[in-house]
Write a protein that holds these residues in place. Structure first.
Motif, PDB file in Angstrom:
ATOM      1  N   ARG A 164       0.806  -1.214   0.000  1.00  0.00           N
ATOM      2  CA  ARG A 164       0.000   0.000   0.000  1.00  0.00           C
ATOM      3  C   ARG A 164       0.842   1.269   0.000  1.00  0.00           C
ATOM      4  NH1 ARG A 164      -4.968   1.700   4.143  1.00  0.00           N
ATOM      5  NH2 ARG A 164      -4.963   3.925   3.609  1.00  0.00           N
ATOM      6  N   GLU A 165       1.819   1.340   0.873  1.00  0.00           N
ATOM      7  CA  GLU A 165       2.623   2.566   0.963  1.00  0.00           C
ATOM      8  C   GLU A 165       3.335   2.849  -0.362  1.00  0.00           C
ATOM      9  OE1 GLU A 165       6.334   4.473   3.577  1.00  0.00           O
ATOM     10  OE2 GLU A 165       5.419   2.562   4.156  1.00  0.00           O
ATOM     11  N   GLN A 166       3.911   1.802  -0.961  1.00  0.00           N
ATOM     12  CA  GLN A 166       4.605   1.982  -2.233  1.00  0.00           C
ATOM     13  C   GLN A 166       3.634   2.395  -3.343  1.00  0.00           C
ATOM     14  OE1 GLN A 166       6.301  -2.127  -1.473  1.00  0.00           O
ATOM     15  NE2 GLN A 166       7.934  -1.277  -2.755  1.00  0.00           N
ATOM     16  N   LEU A 167       2.479   1.764  -3.353  1.00  0.00           N
ATOM     17  CA  LEU A 167       1.499   2.056  -4.400  1.00  0.00           C
ATOM     18  C   LEU A 167       0.921   3.456  -4.244  1.00  0.00           C
ATOM     19  CD1 LEU A 167      -0.309  -1.410  -4.526  1.00  0.00           C
ATOM     20  CD2 LEU A 167       1.227  -0.452  -6.256  1.00  0.00           C
ATOM     21  N   GLU A 168       0.689   3.878  -2.994  1.00  0.00           N
ATOM     22  CA  GLU A 168       0.178   5.238  -2.775  1.00  0.00           C
ATOM     23  C   GLU A 168       1.184   6.274  -3.273  1.00  0.00           C
ATOM     24  OE1 GLU A 168      -0.840   5.557   1.352  1.00  0.00           O
ATOM     25  OE2 GLU A 168      -2.944   5.120   0.957  1.00  0.00           O
ATOM     26  N   ARG A 169       2.478   6.034  -3.039  1.00  0.00           N
ATOM     27  CA  ARG A 169       3.509   6.954  -3.545  1.00  0.00           C
ATOM     28  C   ARG A 169       3.490   7.014  -5.071  1.00  0.00           C
ATOM     29  NH1 ARG A 169       8.721   5.593  -2.907  1.00  0.00           N
ATOM     30  NH2 ARG A 169       9.293   7.741  -3.418  1.00  0.00           N
ATOM     31  N   ARG A 170       3.016   5.966  -5.681  1.00  0.00           N
ATOM     32  CA  ARG A 170       2.958   5.899  -7.141  1.00  0.00           C
ATOM     33  C   ARG A 170       1.607   6.319  -7.693  1.00  0.00           C
ATOM     34  NH1 ARG A 170       6.818   3.151  -5.101  1.00  0.00           N
ATOM     35  NH2 ARG A 170       8.664   2.538  -6.318  1.00  0.00           N
ATOM     36  N   GLY A 171       0.768   6.841  -6.833  1.00  0.00           N
ATOM     37  CA  GLY A 171      -0.510   7.386  -7.268  1.00  0.00           C
ATOM     38  C   GLY A 171      -1.566   6.355  -7.602  1.00  0.00           C
ATOM     39  N   VAL A 172      -1.399   5.119  -7.136  1.00  0.00           N
ATOM     40  CA  VAL A 172      -2.381   4.078  -7.418  1.00  0.00           C
ATOM     41  C   VAL A 172      -3.630   4.300  -6.568  1.00  0.00           C
ATOM     42  CG1 VAL A 172      -2.891   1.610  -7.244  1.00  0.00           C
ATOM     43  CG2 VAL A 172      -0.689   2.375  -8.161  1.00  0.00           C
ATOM     44  N   LEU A 173      -4.775   4.381  -7.219  1.00  0.00           N
ATOM     45  CA  LEU A 173      -6.058   4.506  -6.527  1.00  0.00           C
ATOM     46  C   LEU A 173      -6.890   3.278  -6.877  1.00  0.00           C
ATOM     47  CD1 LEU A 173      -7.944   6.394  -4.824  1.00  0.00           C
ATOM     48  CD2 LEU A 173      -8.916   7.123  -7.018  1.00  0.00           C
ATOM     49  N   VAL A 174      -7.225   2.480  -5.871  1.00  0.00           N
ATOM     50  CA  VAL A 174      -7.921   1.213  -6.092  1.00  0.00           C
ATOM     51  C   VAL A 174      -9.434   1.432  -6.095  1.00  0.00           C
ATOM     52  CG1 VAL A 174      -8.219  -1.153  -5.271  1.00  0.00           C
ATOM     53  CG2 VAL A 174      -6.031   0.022  -4.925  1.00  0.00           C
ATOM     54  N   VAL A 175     -10.087   0.841  -7.082  1.00  0.00           N
ATOM     55  CA  VAL A 175     -11.555   0.878  -7.161  1.00  0.00           C
ATOM     56  C   VAL A 175     -12.051  -0.561  -7.079  1.00  0.00           C
ATOM     57  CG1 VAL A 175     -13.577   1.543  -8.513  1.00  0.00           C
ATOM     58  CG2 VAL A 175     -11.498   2.948  -8.594  1.00  0.00           C
ATOM     59  N   PRO A 176     -12.487  -1.031  -5.889  1.00  0.00           N
ATOM     60  CA  PRO A 176     -13.008  -2.399  -5.761  1.00  0.00           C
ATOM     61  C   PRO A 176     -14.420  -2.480  -6.335  1.00  0.00           C
ATOM     62  CG  PRO A 176     -13.095  -1.259  -3.654  1.00  0.00           C
ATOM     63  CD  PRO A 176     -12.453  -0.311  -4.619  1.00  0.00           C
ATOM     64  N   LEU A 177     -14.663  -3.489  -7.163  1.00  0.00           N
ATOM     65  CA  LEU A 177     -15.927  -3.550  -7.899  1.00  0.00           C
ATOM     66  C   LEU A 177     -16.538  -4.947  -7.793  1.00  0.00           C
ATOM     67  CD1 LEU A 177     -17.671  -1.751  -9.809  1.00  0.00           C
ATOM     68  CD2 LEU A 177     -16.427  -2.791 -11.708  1.00  0.00           C
ATOM     69  N   PRO A 178     -17.278  -5.229  -6.708  1.00  0.00           N
ATOM     70  CA  PRO A 178     -17.923  -6.545  -6.571  1.00  0.00           C
ATOM     71  C   PRO A 178     -19.263  -6.578  -7.325  1.00  0.00           C
ATOM     72  CG  PRO A 178     -18.291  -5.248  -4.587  1.00  0.00           C
ATOM     73  CD  PRO A 178     -17.452  -4.396  -5.507  1.00  0.00           C
ATOM     74  N   VAL A 179     -19.209  -6.847  -8.614  1.00  0.00           N
ATOM     75  CA  VAL A 179     -20.423  -6.817  -9.431  1.00  0.00           C
ATOM     76  C   VAL A 179     -20.770  -8.181 -10.010  1.00  0.00           C
ATOM     77  CG1 VAL A 179     -20.286  -4.389 -10.052  1.00  0.00           C
ATOM     78  CG2 VAL A 179     -19.048  -6.077 -11.419  1.00  0.00           C
ATOM     79  N   TYR A 180     -20.018  -9.224  -9.622  1.00  0.00           N
ATOM     80  CA  TYR A 180     -20.308 -10.575 -10.106  1.00  0.00           C
ATOM     81  C   TYR A 180     -20.587 -11.490  -8.923  1.00  0.00           C
ATOM     82  CZ  TYR A 180     -18.544  -8.970 -14.601  1.00  0.00           C
ATOM     83  OH  TYR A 180     -18.359  -8.273 -15.768  1.00  0.00           O
ATOM     84  N   GLY A 181     -21.285 -12.579  -9.184  1.00  0.00           N
ATOM     85  CA  GLY A 181     -21.609 -13.527  -8.135  1.00  0.00           C
ATOM     86  C   GLY A 181     -22.899 -13.180  -7.423  1.00  0.00           C
ATOM     87  N   GLY A 182     -23.346 -14.119  -6.573  1.00  0.00           N
ATOM     88  CA  GLY A 182     -24.613 -13.936  -5.879  1.00  0.00           C
ATOM     89  C   GLY A 182     -24.592 -12.861  -4.832  1.00  0.00           C
ATOM     90  N   ASP A 183     -23.397 -12.470  -4.360  1.00  0.00           N
ATOM     91  CA  ASP A 183     -23.291 -11.455  -3.315  1.00  0.00           C
ATOM     92  C   ASP A 183     -22.942 -10.083  -3.882  1.00  0.00           C
ATOM     93  OD1 ASP A 183     -20.775 -12.032  -4.158  1.00  0.00           O
ATOM     94  OD2 ASP A 183     -19.927 -12.420  -2.174  1.00  0.00           O
ATOM     95  N   ALA A 184     -23.142  -9.902  -5.199  1.00  0.00           N
ATOM     96  CA  ALA A 184     -22.753  -8.647  -5.838  1.00  0.00           C
ATOM     97  C   ALA A 184     -23.528  -7.459  -5.286  1.00  0.00           C
ATOM     98  CB  ALA A 184     -22.959  -8.734  -7.352  1.00  0.00           C
ATOM     99  N   ALA A 185     -24.747  -7.719  -4.802  1.00  0.00           N
ATOM    100  CA  ALA A 185     -25.565  -6.616  -4.298  1.00  0.00           C
ATOM    101  C   ALA A 185     -25.056  -6.101  -2.955  1.00  0.00           C
ATOM    102  CB  ALA A 185     -27.018  -7.057  -4.169  1.00  0.00           C
ATOM    103  N   ASP A 186     -24.219  -6.893  -2.266  1.00  0.00           N
ATOM    104  CA  ASP A 186     -23.695  -6.486  -0.963  1.00  0.00           C
ATOM    105  C   ASP A 186     -22.447  -5.620  -1.167  1.00  0.00           C
ATOM    106  OD1 ASP A 186     -25.683  -8.046   0.168  1.00  0.00           O
ATOM    107  OD2 ASP A 186     -24.390  -9.822   0.220  1.00  0.00           O
ATOM    108  N   ALA A 187     -22.609  -4.320  -1.001  1.00  0.00           N
ATOM    109  CA  ALA A 187     -21.504  -3.402  -1.262  1.00  0.00           C
ATOM    110  C   ALA A 187     -20.443  -3.529  -0.178  1.00  0.00           C
ATOM    111  CB  ALA A 187     -22.024  -1.971  -1.324  1.00  0.00           C
ATOM    112  N   LEU A 188     -19.203  -3.260  -0.568  1.00  0.00           N
ATOM    113  CA  LEU A 188     -18.117  -3.230   0.412  1.00  0.00           C
ATOM    114  C   LEU A 188     -18.250  -1.978   1.257  1.00  0.00           C
ATOM    115  CD1 LEU A 188     -15.126  -4.259  -1.891  1.00  0.00           C
ATOM    116  CD2 LEU A 188     -16.182  -5.656  -0.120  1.00  0.00           C
ATOM    117  N   PRO A 189     -17.659  -1.971   2.445  1.00  0.00           N
ATOM    118  CA  PRO A 189     -17.702  -0.755   3.266  1.00  0.00           C
ATOM    119  C   PRO A 189     -17.085   0.424   2.519  1.00  0.00           C
ATOM    120  CG  PRO A 189     -16.880  -2.623   4.531  1.00  0.00           C
ATOM    121  CD  PRO A 189     -16.952  -3.077   3.106  1.00  0.00           C
ATOM    122  N   ALA A 190     -17.664   1.595   2.740  1.00  0.00           N
ATOM    123  CA  ALA A 190     -17.139   2.795   2.097  1.00  0.00           C
ATOM    124  C   ALA A 190     -15.716   3.061   2.584  1.00  0.00           C
ATOM    125  CB  ALA A 190     -18.033   3.986   2.408  1.00  0.00           C
TER     126      ALA A 190
END
Length: 263
Positions: free
Chosen positions: A152-178
């Motif tokens: 994480r620390e290395q990636l943040e220094r490199r400007g990486v912004l992660v977008v988690p996208l649970p849109v497949y599977g039976g639990d897709a409607a359950d959003a991850l915590p903000a």
């Protein structure tokens, strides 16, 4: 949004795609014109050679030698074939490029929300963040986030912004915590998940061997172009090594320095 507004947006998007196409391949239009003109020129010369061949075989006074006419015909036919092939190859490359740019523009228009509550489009992060989207089931996305934590620390220094996208599977409607306040530079929450899934489904249609059951990822460059994509988890360790930092020693200094990765 009215139909007129949608039409205006489509025109603006088409203009952006054309501008990006010209920027990436500034001499393609000139090459296409040159190839087309060469095909036409050689074709006209070939047509002129036909009556010359008739005159030569008939022994008309002042006619060219048959061997010379046949040589001219061969040269002209070869030129037509060569420049037509070059035109076709460049045109196919243009079609592929335009399709890729259209996909990237569609991705740039998808909405997300930062940890501070600010809502924006993916395209608004160009020049500031390298967006990495991890799509799949909720479990796959959670595992991808957990796998990224050691870097994480290395990636943040490199400007990486992660977008988690649970849109497949039976639990897709359950959003991850903000994302929390301490994740402003680390994680963003996708809005309108159906639109995100629609974009990924369109990409899957172009890659029959890719299956969402194994998880999917897309990593963008700072300029918004797709840098890497594939099945499974994003290659966090590779990103941490290959990407230049946005701050500190060895930082990335511009779009022309060659350190933002290959496309």
């Amino acid at each position: 949004m009215t139909p007129q507004d949608k039409e205006e947006l489509r025109k603006l998007e088409a203009d952006r795609i054309n501008l990006r196409s010209e920027a990436e391949a500034p001499f393609r239009s000139l090459r296409l014109v040159f190839y087309g003109f060469s095909v036409a020129s050689a074709g006209v010369a070939f047509l002129i050679s036909i009556p010359q061949l008739i005159g030569a075989t008939a022994g008309a006074p002042g006619a060219l030698q048959t061997d010379q006419v046949l040589q001219n015909i061969g040269i002209n036919l070869g030129a037509v074939a060569l420049f037509a092939w070059l035109f076709s190859q460049d045109w196919k490359a243009r079609d592929k490029q335009m399709a890729r740019l259209a996909r990237e523009e569609a991705l740039a228009g998808l909405p997300l929300q930062l940890a501070n509550g600010k809502r924006l489009r993916v395209g608004a992060l160009q020049g500031a963040s390298r967006v990495v989207i991890a799509a799949g089931t909720q479990q796959q996305v959670s595992e991808a986030l957990a796998a990224a934590e050691p870097y994480r620390e290395q990636l943040e220094r490199r400007g990486v912004l992660v977008v988690p996208l649970p849109v497949y599977g039976g639990d897709a409607a359950d959003a991850l915590p903000a994302p929390g306040r301490d994740e402003l530079r680390w994680r963003a929450q996708p809005l309108q998940p159906a639109s995100w899934r629609e974009w990924f489904d369109a990409q899957l249609a172009l890659a029959p061997n890719a299956v969402p059951e194994r998880g999917l990822y897309v990593g963008l460059r700072l300029d918004g172009r797709v840098r890497a994509s594939g099945m499974g988890q994003p290659p966090w360790a590779r990103f941490a090594v290959e990407l230049a930092p946005l701050e500190g020693e060895g930082k990335w200094t511009g779009f022309m320095d060659g350190f933002d990765g290959k496309v």
